[in-house]
Write a protein that holds these residues in place. Structure first.
Motif, PDB file in Angstrom:
ATOM      1  N   VAL A 160       0.819  -1.214   0.000  1.00  0.00           N
ATOM      2  CA  VAL A 160       0.000   0.000   0.000  1.00  0.00           C
ATOM      3  C   VAL A 160       0.854   1.267   0.000  1.00  0.00           C
ATOM      4  N   THR A 161       0.427   2.233  -0.794  1.00  0.00           N
ATOM      5  CA  THR A 161       0.969   3.596  -0.708  1.00  0.00           C
ATOM      6  C   THR A 161      -0.166   4.509  -0.267  1.00  0.00           C
ATOM      7  N   VAL A 162       0.068   5.297   0.787  1.00  0.00           N
ATOM      8  CA  VAL A 162      -0.955   6.225   1.269  1.00  0.00           C
ATOM      9  C   VAL A 162      -0.510   7.638   0.919  1.00  0.00           C
ATOM     10  N   ILE A 163      -1.375   8.353   0.201  1.00  0.00           N
ATOM     11  CA  ILE A 163      -1.042   9.738  -0.184  1.00  0.00           C
ATOM     12  C   ILE A 163      -2.019  10.679   0.505  1.00  0.00           C
ATOM     13  N   ASP A 164      -1.525  11.770   1.060  1.00  0.00           N
ATOM     14  CA  ASP A 164      -2.419  12.767   1.656  1.00  0.00           C
ATOM     15  C   ASP A 164      -1.871  14.161   1.369  1.00  0.00           C
ATOM     16  N   GLN A 165      -2.813  15.100   1.194  1.00  0.00           N
ATOM     17  CA  GLN A 165      -2.385  16.488   0.953  1.00  0.00           C
ATOM     18  C   GLN A 165      -1.774  17.091   2.218  1.00  0.00           C
ATOM     19  N   GLY A 166      -2.136  16.533   3.388  1.00  0.00           N
ATOM     20  CA  GLY A 166      -1.537  16.951   4.655  1.00  0.00           C
ATOM     21  C   GLY A 166      -0.753  15.783   5.216  1.00  0.00           C
ATOM     22  N   GLY A 198       1.829  15.623   2.217  1.00  0.00           N
ATOM     23  CA  GLY A 198       2.017  16.984   1.718  1.00  0.00           C
ATOM     24  C   GLY A 198       1.810  17.048   0.216  1.00  0.00           C
ATOM     25  N   LEU A 199       1.073  16.070  -0.327  1.00  0.00           N
ATOM     26  CA  LEU A 199       0.911  15.988  -1.788  1.00  0.00           C
ATOM     27  C   LEU A 199      -0.573  15.955  -2.168  1.00  0.00           C
ATOM     28  N   PRO A 200      -1.155  17.084  -2.571  1.00  0.00           N
ATOM     29  CA  PRO A 200      -2.546  17.042  -3.030  1.00  0.00           C
ATOM     30  C   PRO A 200      -2.643  16.287  -4.352  1.00  0.00           C
ATOM     31  N   VAL A 201      -3.529  15.320  -4.396  1.00  0.00           N
ATOM     32  CA  VAL A 201      -3.732  14.583  -5.652  1.00  0.00           C
ATOM     33  C   VAL A 201      -4.657  15.410  -6.537  1.00  0.00           C
ATOM     34  N   THR A 202      -4.255  15.615  -7.783  1.00  0.00           N
ATOM     35  CA  THR A 202      -5.088  16.417  -8.684  1.00  0.00           C
ATOM     36  C   THR A 202      -5.852  15.557  -9.685  1.00  0.00           C
ATOM     37  N   THR A 246      -3.339   5.525 -12.461  1.00  0.00           N
ATOM     38  CA  THR A 246      -2.205   6.390 -12.148  1.00  0.00           C
ATOM     39  C   THR A 246      -2.722   7.649 -11.464  1.00  0.00           C
ATOM     40  N   VAL A 247      -2.040   8.012 -10.402  1.00  0.00           N
ATOM     41  CA  VAL A 247      -2.432   9.159  -9.596  1.00  0.00           C
ATOM     42  C   VAL A 247      -1.381  10.239  -9.796  1.00  0.00           C
ATOM     43  N   THR A 248      -1.831  11.489 -10.066  1.00  0.00           N
ATOM     44  CA  THR A 248      -0.883  12.597 -10.251  1.00  0.00           C
ATOM     45  C   THR A 248      -1.109  13.624  -9.157  1.00  0.00           C
ATOM     46  N   THR A 249      -0.027  14.150  -8.611  1.00  0.00           N
ATOM     47  CA  THR A 249      -0.157  15.152  -7.552  1.00  0.00           C
ATOM     48  C   THR A 249       0.084  16.552  -8.120  1.00  0.00           C
ATOM     49  N   ALA A 250      -0.278  17.558  -7.297  1.00  0.00           N
ATOM     50  CA  ALA A 250      -0.117  18.950  -7.722  1.00  0.00           C
ATOM     51  C   ALA A 250       1.346  19.288  -7.988  1.00  0.00           C
ATOM     52  N   HIS A 251       2.254  18.517  -7.397  1.00  0.00           N
ATOM     53  CA  HIS A 251       3.683  18.791  -7.609  1.00  0.00           C
ATOM     54  C   HIS A 251       4.269  17.929  -8.726  1.00  0.00           C
ATOM     55  N   GLY A 252       3.401  17.196  -9.418  1.00  0.00           N
ATOM     56  CA  GLY A 252       3.852  16.470 -10.608  1.00  0.00           C
ATOM     57  C   GLY A 252       4.276  15.032 -10.381  1.00  0.00           C
ATOM     58  N   THR A 269     -11.115  10.519   0.445  1.00  0.00           N
ATOM     59  CA  THR A 269     -10.734  11.900   0.707  1.00  0.00           C
ATOM     60  C   THR A 269     -11.810  12.702   1.448  1.00  0.00           C
ATOM     61  N   GLY A 270     -12.628  12.023   2.223  1.00  0.00           N
ATOM     62  CA  GLY A 270     -13.549  12.716   3.113  1.00  0.00           C
ATOM     63  C   GLY A 270     -14.438  13.707   2.377  1.00  0.00           C
ATOM     64  N   ALA A 271     -14.510  14.911   2.911  1.00  0.00           N
ATOM     65  CA  ALA A 271     -15.409  15.922   2.345  1.00  0.00           C
ATOM     66  C   ALA A 271     -14.946  16.406   0.970  1.00  0.00           C
ATOM     67  N   TRP A 272     -13.728  16.044   0.593  1.00  0.00           N
ATOM     68  CA  TRP A 272     -13.196  16.438  -0.724  1.00  0.00           C
ATOM     69  C   TRP A 272     -13.485  15.361  -1.780  1.00  0.00           C
ATOM     70  N   LEU A 273     -14.192  14.339  -1.397  1.00  0.00           N
ATOM     71  CA  LEU A 273     -14.339  13.143  -2.244  1.00  0.00           C
ATOM     72  C   LEU A 273     -14.834  13.406  -3.674  1.00  0.00           C
ATOM     73  N   PRO A 274     -15.841  14.281  -3.873  1.00  0.00           N
ATOM     74  CA  PRO A 274     -16.359  14.433  -5.246  1.00  0.00           C
ATOM     75  C   PRO A 274     -15.317  14.929  -6.236  1.00  0.00           C
ATOM     76  N   ARG A 275     -14.327  15.679  -5.761  1.00  0.00           N
ATOM     77  CA  ARG A 275     -13.355  16.256  -6.703  1.00  0.00           C
ATOM     78  C   ARG A 275     -12.647  15.178  -7.514  1.00  0.00           C
ATOM     79  N   LEU A 276     -12.340  14.046  -6.885  1.00  0.00           N
ATOM     80  CA  LEU A 276     -11.649  12.979  -7.608  1.00  0.00           C
ATOM     81  C   LEU A 276     -12.603  11.875  -8.063  1.00  0.00           C
ATOM     82  N   ALA A 277     -13.719  11.696  -7.331  1.00  0.00           N
ATOM     83  CA  ALA A 277     -14.557  10.508  -7.580  1.00  0.00           C
ATOM     84  C   ALA A 277     -15.631  10.738  -8.633  1.00  0.00           C
ATOM     85  N   ARG A 278     -15.986  12.000  -8.875  1.00  0.00           N
ATOM     86  CA  ARG A 278     -17.131  12.269  -9.745  1.00  0.00           C
ATOM     87  C   ARG A 278     -16.950  11.682 -11.142  1.00  0.00           C
TER      88      ARG A 278
END
Ligand code: FAD
Length: 407
Positions: free
Chosen positions: A27-33, A217-221, A230-236, A248-257
């Motif tokens: 597993v790799t866990v990515i979080d913006q915080g 510290g990597l927001p997934v875009t 493949t997952v891409t982050t704001a930092h590339g 992603t909790g309350a941010w879920l629709p941004r990636l799941a929609r």
């Protein structure tokens, strides 16, 4: 499936990561915080399956349009031209009927019934944290407020859970700081609580010790699927694995929609702070008619409440904390509410129908876990257990059938 990326290191994402590891997945866990950067930190930490009931009940009709824009009301919707928010709210309110409540409660009951066992599974297998029994102390300023709460618990019991409630003749022997103006106080048994931040941190430590890679510290875009996801982050940075879990909790629709998840998820923001209490308060305390939930926390007492529909990235609104303080003054004596620490806002991921989103999307290899609203802590570990099983075996446990993210 050998590898998976979990986006979101809250209770839900980390529980899923832990269970994927049980199945031998890397597993790799990515979080913006980082761990518990979202609403899994300063919440009330209640493991109360007996109160894990639909948020929209018949009382939503009594709030009325005036209280929706009143910043002191427990439920607050800032009046602003946001069609998506108003569409969400119209749908949410339409579930405030007894029939809808029963439908939602019957969908939640099977997962409620295994929720505590799923915690024992974690703490019995290397997650170095505790869960503690109540009793939960439930207070009412007016006798007439009791009936609605008891009625709700009767419905919970009718759906198949035990919710032993007993009136207290001497409530201050349990919580000396309760105001003596409360007209009725009860104890609710069979429920537990945790210190949510430390618990989720211990879960994160266990997941890491079992070999997960943490990318913080990597927001997934974006999540793209051409072959493997493949997952891409704001930092590339780009990460590829056999599967992706969007948690992603309350941010879920941004990636799941874009994966067919059409259910709206809005941030129902709640606030909390801690105060000193002498002697230390040992039990959680709930005031149903004020929607104030309190929990012992690190030798202090955490007071949490309010539901404010604003974006998850908007700043803390001091007025909401003031509103909790004003309400709490009449409920306790001997608590210095002006000496507050740990002031916090977090976003409950709220769906209009009160059900979480757990399972496969319309794209092979992409899964979601979220939308638990008021109850993502107590339901997080069971969510992880069932989702990992679905991902690895294809079996959809009956407990999560109603939470199909493509509904
Ligand atoms: C005041 C309050 C009291 C509460 N009390 C209780 C309670 O007593 N019991 C209970 O069961 N529940 C309670 N809740 C609800 C509970 O806190 C939530 O349901 C739960 O924390 C949701 O967990 P989650 O893992 O889905 O989301 P979160 O904990 O919010 O985690 C989502 C994570 O995703 C990350 N993320 C988001 N977008 C991206 C992106 N694009 N890229 C990378 N990372 C991203 C965030 O940084 C965050 O760490 C309460 C909530 C509040 C606000």
């Amino acid at each position: 499936m050998k590898s998976s990326i979990v986006i979101g290191a809250g209770m839900v994402g980390l529980s899923t990561a832990w269970h994927l590891q049980e199945h031998g997945v890397e597993v790799t866990v990515i979080d913006q915080g980082g761990v518990a950067a979202g609403s899994s930190w300063g919440n009330a930490g209640w493991l109360t399956p007996g109160m894990t009931m639909p948020l929209a009940d018949t009382s939503v009709w009594t709030y009325g349009p005036g209280s929706l824009v009143n910043p002191n009301a427990p439920l607050h919707v800032p009046f602003r031209p946001d069609p998506k928010l108003w569409e969400f709210f119209a749908r949410f309110v339409s579930h405030g009927t007894q029939k809808a409540w029963d439908r939602t409660m019957s969908a939640l009951t099977p997962i409620d019934r295994v929720a505590l066992d799923a915690f024992d599974e974690l703490t019995g297998n290397g997650v170095d944290a505790w869960t503690r029994e109540g009793p939960f102390v439930v207070g009412f300023e007016k006798e007439k407020q009791v009936g609605g709460f008891i009625e709700e618990l009767k419905h919970v019991a009718a759906h198949g859970q035990e919710v032993p409630l007993e009136r207290l003749s001497d409530p201050r022997s349990l919580v000396p700081q309760l105001s003596d103006s409360l007209e009725a106080v009860y104890r609710l048994d069979g429920q537990r609580f945790i210190e949510p931040g430390p618990f989720v941190r211990a879960l994160g430590d266990a997941v890491r010790e079992r070999g997960a890679t943490f990318a913080f510290g990597l927001p997934v875009t974006s999540v793209e699927v051409a072959g493997k996801p493949t997952v891409t982050t704001a930092h590339g940075q780009r990460y590829t694995a056999d599967s992706v879990v969007i948690a992603t909790g309350a941010w879920l629709p941004r990636l799941a929609r874009r994966f067919g998840v059409r259910t709206l998820v809005e941030a129902g923001r709640g606030y909390s702070f801690t105060v000193a209490s002498e002697p230390p308060i040992e039990y959680p305390v709930y005031f149903p008619s004020r929607r104030i939930a309190c929990t012992p926390y690190q030798g202090r007492f955490r007071i949490a409440g309010t539901m404010e529909f604003r974006g998850p990235d908007e700043p803390l609104q001091a007025g909401r904390i003031d509103s909790i303080i004003r309400t709490s003054r009449g409920l306790f004596t001997g608590l210095d509410l002006d000496a507050r620490e740990n002031e916090w806002v977090g976003s409950r991921p709220v769906t209009p129908d009160g059900l979480p989103l757990i399972g496969a999307t319309n794209t092979p290899g992409v899964f979601v876990a979220g939308g638990h609203g008021m109850w993502g802590i107590v339901l997080g570990p069971a969510t992880g257990r069932f989702l990992a099983e679905q991902m690895l075996t294809g079996r959809v446990a009956p407990e999560i059938v109603p939470f199909n993210p493509l509904r």
